[in-house]
Design a protein around this motif. Structure first.
Motif, PDB file in Angstrom:
ATOM      1  N   LYS A  36      -0.193 -39.256 -20.116  1.00  0.00           N
ATOM      2  CA  LYS A  36      -1.768 -38.248 -20.848  1.00  0.00           C
ATOM      3  C   LYS A  36      -1.858 -36.974 -20.092  1.00  0.00           C
ATOM      4  N   VAL A  37      -1.783 -36.643 -18.700  1.00  0.00           N
ATOM      5  CA  VAL A  37      -1.505 -35.023 -18.521  1.00  0.00           C
ATOM      6  C   VAL A  37      -1.230 -34.629 -19.370  1.00  0.00           C
ATOM      7  N   LEU A  38       0.403 -34.585 -19.447  1.00  0.00           N
ATOM      8  CA  LEU A  38       1.105 -33.315 -20.653  1.00  0.00           C
ATOM      9  C   LEU A  38       0.704 -33.409 -21.966  1.00  0.00           C
ATOM     10  N   GLU A  39      -0.304 -34.721 -22.516  1.00  0.00           N
ATOM     11  CA  GLU A  39      -0.604 -35.057 -23.483  1.00  0.00           C
ATOM     12  C   GLU A  39      -2.235 -34.133 -23.974  1.00  0.00           C
ATOM     13  N   TYR A  40      -2.800 -34.227 -22.123  1.00  0.00           N
ATOM     14  CA  TYR A  40      -3.885 -33.499 -22.759  1.00  0.00           C
ATOM     15  C   TYR A  40      -3.728 -32.109 -22.863  1.00  0.00           C
ATOM     16  N   HIS A  44      -5.475 -28.495 -23.803  1.00  0.00           N
ATOM     17  CA  HIS A  44      -5.936 -28.246 -23.379  1.00  0.00           C
ATOM     18  C   HIS A  44      -5.065 -26.896 -22.380  1.00  0.00           C
ATOM     19  N   ASP A  45      -4.260 -26.143 -22.753  1.00  0.00           N
ATOM     20  CA  ASP A  45      -3.079 -26.010 -22.007  1.00  0.00           C
ATOM     21  C   ASP A  45      -4.242 -24.437 -20.835  1.00  0.00           C
ATOM     22  N   VAL A  87     -10.504 -20.190  -8.874  1.00  0.00           N
ATOM     23  CA  VAL A  87     -10.382 -21.126  -9.836  1.00  0.00           C
ATOM     24  C   VAL A  87      -8.605 -20.706 -10.038  1.00  0.00           C
ATOM     25  N   SER A  88      -8.040 -22.448  -9.585  1.00  0.00           N
ATOM     26  CA  SER A  88      -6.732 -22.429 -10.299  1.00  0.00           C
ATOM     27  C   SER A  88      -6.751 -23.589 -12.062  1.00  0.00           C
ATOM     28  N   LEU A  89      -6.214 -22.732 -12.836  1.00  0.00           N
ATOM     29  CA  LEU A  89      -5.822 -23.154 -14.231  1.00  0.00           C
ATOM     30  C   LEU A  89      -4.925 -23.859 -14.098  1.00  0.00           C
ATOM     31  N   VAL A  90      -4.384 -24.955 -14.789  1.00  0.00           N
ATOM     32  CA  VAL A  90      -2.724 -25.576 -14.344  1.00  0.00           C
ATOM     33  C   VAL A  90      -1.876 -25.109 -15.833  1.00  0.00           C
ATOM     34  N   CYS A  91      -1.156 -25.229 -15.960  1.00  0.00           N
ATOM     35  CA  CYS A  91      -0.476 -24.389 -17.406  1.00  0.00           C
ATOM     36  C   CYS A  91       0.915 -25.443 -17.462  1.00  0.00           C
ATOM     37  N   LEU A  92       1.262 -25.299 -18.720  1.00  0.00           N
ATOM     38  CA  LEU A  92       2.595 -26.082 -18.522  1.00  0.00           C
ATOM     39  C   LEU A  92       3.735 -24.581 -18.634  1.00  0.00           C
ATOM     40  N   THR A  93       4.209 -25.439 -17.955  1.00  0.00           N
ATOM     41  CA  THR A  93       5.593 -24.400 -18.234  1.00  0.00           C
ATOM     42  C   THR A  93       6.542 -24.359 -19.773  1.00  0.00           C
TER      43      THR A  93
END
Length: 146
Positions: A36-40, A44-45, A87-93
């Protein structure tokens, strides 16, 4: 009768859907919570950890532990926001994007299974009603005091 109770039917629907999604993504080596984190993040990368928690209905400590593990696995990384260095942003590799695409495919398969034989008009009406139910539950505190 439980079969007539909304909360019970929602529980059964979630459990059935979740079981099918987990079965489809398990072979990708993902742990519980990660799909669900990956899907979100697929949609919303580059969001904040707080936004991620709200979007996935997870508490802060769960998000923190999930992300730590996902960083170790090379699925996500954190970047400092340009507009606010605090602020830290969470991004997909790249690996995370590949896994997110697999998760989305698995979820689409489960949705197709769940919708099997249900006409589009009925689907749209159901989704509209479900969104209203979710809104009612999210706004519960405001309505109690009215």
């Amino acid at each position: 009768m439980l079969e007539e109770e909304l909360h019970y039917l929602l529980l059964l629907a979630f459990h059935g859907s979740n079981r099918e999604v987990v079965a489809r993504v398990r072979k990708n080596g993902l742990l519980p919570g990660q799909p669900k984190v990956l899907e979100y993040l697929h949609e919303h990368d580059g969001c904040t950890q707080k936004q991620l928690g709200e979007g996935c209905a997870l508490d802060k400590s769960t998000v923190t532990s999930l992300l730590a593990r996902m960083e170790q696995q090379g699925l996500v990384c954190k970047q400092t926001a340009d507009e606010d260095r605090r602020v830290s942003l969470v991004c997909l590799t790249d690996t995370g994007r590949e896994q997110a695409a697999r998760v989305r495919q698995g979820c689409a398969e489960v949705d197709a299974l769940a919708w099997g034989g249900i006409p589009p008009g009925t689907r749209e009406a159901f989704l509209r009603t479900l969104r209203e139910i979710i809104s009612n539950l999210q706004n519960k505190g405001e309505k109690i005091g009215e």
